[in-house]
Design an enzyme around this catalytic site. Structure first.
Site: not given
Length: 756
Positions: A444, A643
């Site tokens: 990400d 996250d």
């Protein structure tokens, strides 16, 4: 009165747990048979370990069979190994089995040495006839075998009764055979033919039985002491927590209180050089905090008002006042300790093979021992049956399925502790075993490649709206979002003193934005995908958006009542460690892919700066999961690092999900590996630890298989026809004990060896 439940039975305030439904039913059929005032073993007979006060609130489990769990100390009904606390405590007493075996070993060692001396040299002594010597050896060996060796017989019988054959089956059978034969030869020597005579008596082997017991006890002592070191990492973490905290009272006074008395909301002072007592937020003061003991980051981290601090980290030169927001089991330290403990008790896929092999191995050894007895007795040289008994006993004793059972659990326990000290948390053993196989890593952007603390950049407004109004409306709506980009917008609006409204009907749009109502108007804030879903045309702002994205900013469009009102740009700096981490990951041969909900232009700008060539922008959570699934369908072994809540589906679907410890709880709960610091270099460390651990497990398993493959035939006498060599049962006992100890010691090498 008993109340039955799934795999437990409640009697009064006491709950008894069972390893299977069959054990529970056996207990219910005859409770008195299994109850003992001092100890219980999962529906089994009482443990021979003397009663010792358990650690308050502690539960115990078996290192080799983590499915066995009970409320007090004892032994495992499957393998006979001493149970250990699931979570070590700094206040726990000495291992009760270690204390018991130590007493048994040292109390009977003189008798063992005397019976060994009599057996070897007694026939040369004048004034002692052969019969007297046999009776004296019987008197000396009996307490060794029947008292010091009693736990072996109890565990051996339990293994047969539960059909969980293990090392105690073999040791108990071997010692009983040597001792029983010798007792019969001493009491009724007339039963034996003349060929059994040696040095004026029927040959007896009390020394073999006694020495086997003493050497097995010695091996257990060495193994238990070595195994105790596997919990050293958890105990080291527990020692980080201070015993007291300095609380600032409502009147301004200060007092030192026990850490257990700290509550959420308490104001605490952390003086220079002190340990931060619990997790919280800095409200006054400035300092640098050394977080290396939890994150592995060597440099102290600057802390200012508004920054978070982690309990058990070390304050350096400044004074801080913090407000506690997490205490007890909710702190980062407690969660790390629990994660490490759970990982240490998990099963590696490689262990399944060892478990299957161990059961059939014991059956094979029993069959080989019987065949050894018959072949030597029927076809061996005189005294053939004596040779048969001794060689059969040697076969039983030298075989060590315990070494097979310990091969992987010991490596896992040491490796998880070692990884935790470097800021890498494995959820289970399977993650350790699988991480080394990964060939593709999806990352990400926000919070993974970047700092995850975006800063407001700019606002553009269309006619009918001012930039301040666009910012105020967006910030009002974003108050309900946990996303870092939303936090940057809300912070900017509050810093400007804008009056924010409470949003109604707030809804998170699956990683592409948010919807809701503010001041009676329908708002949508997000990327182009969300605008397309809302039927909002953004062409008029496309040029401005692309310019901002080309500079690496993330752009969000704001729609009010179905028409475009403006855009907001937020920039998120790349972490300083990210370029080095990606270089290391490429050097390790990993294929790197970025997948982010940000626009394509922003994603490409960040990817270009980092040298990432495969980029997927404006992806939803489901798109990330689909990307993982597609790569897996191509035969790739995929890890996903993220996250946020939007990363959770992909983290769960990946072969290994890697969560940033600086991210959301949902992400960490979905991942198999957590990087406490949120530093991608932790993946490199984790992969190196994975490779070293699997290599260590293979070494242990290889040694255990090789040891048994060579030891059992030699004990059976295959070298006798060519070399005239036979293996004494006493030497077999020594080799058996050392095999288990060597496996544990090899696993402990992981504590100090440099991975990679």
């Amino acid at each position: 009165m008993f109340v039955a439940g799934p795999l437990f039975v409640l009697r009064g305030d006491t709950r008894y747990h069972f390893c299977s439904e069959r054990c529970r039913q056996k207990f219910l059929a005859d409770p008195a048979r299994y109850l003992d005032a001092d100890a219980l073993i999962e529906g089994m007979t009482p443990t021979p370990v003397p009663p010792v006060a358990a650690v308050p609130g502690a539960r115990y489990t078996c290192p080799m069979h983590p499915e066995i769990v009970q409320d007090g100390p004892g032994t495992c009904p499957k393998c006979g190994m001493a149970l250990e606390p699931m979570l070590p405590s700094l206040e726990e007493d000495e291992n009760p089995e270690l204390a018991d075996f130590t007493r048994r070993f040292w109390s009977t060692l003189p008798a063992t040495l005397m019976v060994l001396t009599l057996a070897m040299f007694g026939h040369q002594w004048d004034g002692m006839d052969a019969t007297t010597r046999s009776w004296l050896e019987l008197a000396l060996a009996t307490p060794v075998v029947l008292w010091a060796g009693w736990p072996f017989f109890v565990r051996g019988l339990a293994s047969v009764r539960t059909r969980n054959l293990n090392m105690w089956t073999l040791i108990g059978t071997g010692v009983a055979a040597a001792y029983g034969y010798s007792v019969a030869a001493t009491i009724v020597p007339g039963w034996f033919p003349a060929s059994f005579q040696e040095h004026g008596r029927v040959g007896v082997y009390f020394e073999a039985a006694a020495v086997i017991v003493s050497l097995t006890l010695l091996g257990q002592l060495l193994e238990l002491k070595a195994r105790s070191q596997t919990s050293a990492a958890i105990k080291a973490l527990l020692r980080l927590a201070p015993k007291t905290a300095r609380r600032i009272n409502a009147g301004g006074g200060e007092e030192d209180i026990p850490l257990s008395h700290v509550h959420v909301g308490d104001r605490l002072r952390v003086r220079p050089g002190e340990t931060v007592p619990t997790d919280g937020e800095v409200v006054a003061g400035r300092s640098s905090v050394d977080e290396s003991m939890l994150t592995g980051e060597p440099m102290p981290v600057g802390k200012n008002p508004g920054d978070r601090v982690i309990g058990a980290t070390q304050n350096t030169t400044g004074s801080l006042v913090i407000v506690a927001d997490k205490v007890g089991a909710d702190t980062v330290l407690s969660q790390i300790v629990q994660l490490v403990a759970n990982a240490q008790r998990s099963r590696a896929p490689m262990q399944r093979m060892a478990d299957t092999v161990s059961f059939w191995f014991v059956l094979a050894v029993l069959a080989i021992a019987l065949a050894t007895l018959l072949v030597w007795g029927l076809f061996g040289p005189e005294p053939s049956w004596v040779y048969g008994v001794l060689n059969a006993v040697a076969v039983l004793i030298i075989a060590c399925p315990c070494a097979l059972g310990l091969a992987t659990p010991m490596s896992i326990m040491v490796a998880t502790g070692r990884a935790a000290s470097g800021g890498v948390l494995f959820r289970d053993a399977e993650a350790i075993e699988n991480l080394r196989k990964i060939d593709t890593l999806i990352v990400d952007k926000t919070g993974t490649l970047t700092e995850g603390r975006p800063r407001y950049r700019d606002t553009a407004a269309l006619p009918g709206f001012s930039p301040a109004e666009v910012l105020r409306l967006a910030a009002s709506l974003d108050q309900g979002s946990e996303h870092p980009l939303a936090a940057a917008i809300v912070t900017e609006a509050r810093d400007r003193g804008l009056a924010l409204s409470v949003p109604d009907a707030f809804e998170s749009a699956s990683g592409i934005g948010v919807r809701g109502r503010v001041d009676g108007r329908a708002l949508a804030l997000g990327n182009r995908t969300l605008m397309a879903e809302e039927g909002v045309e953004v062409t008029v702002l496309q040029g401005a958006a692309e310019r901002l994205r080309a500079e690496g900013a993330s752009v969000m469009f704001l729609a009010v009542d179905g028409r475009i009102a403006g855009l907001l740009a937020v920039s998120d700096p790349i972490k300083e460690s990210t370029p080095e981490a990606l270089a290391q990951l490429r050097a390790a041969g990993l294929r790197l892919i970025m997948a982010t909900g940000d626009g394509e232009t922003t994603a490409q700008a960040v990817a270009q700066a980092l040298g990432i060539t495969e980029v997927h922008g404006e992806v939803r959570p489901q798109d990330k999961a689909d990307l993982v699934a597609n790569l897996k369908a191509q035969g790739r072994r995929v890890a996903m690092a993220g996250d946020g809540i939007n990363d959770a589906p992909a983290l769960a679907l990946a072969d290994v999900g890697i969560a940033m410890g600086t991210g959301t709880d949902v992400a960490m709960n979905s991942g198999q590996v957590t990087l406490v610091k949120g530093d991608l270099r932790g993946i490199v460390r984790a992969r190196q630890i994975s490779e070293a651990t699997v290599a260590n497990m293979k070494q242990n398993l290889g040694f255990a298989f090789l040891y048994n493959a060579l030891g059992v035939p030699i004990a059976a006498g295959v070298l006798y026809p060519m070399f005239g060599l036979l293996l004494s049962p006493m030497i077999a006992a020594l080799a058996m004990s050392l095999s288990s100890v060597s496996v544990v010691i090899n696993a402990l090498r992981l504590r100090t060896s440099e991975p990679g």
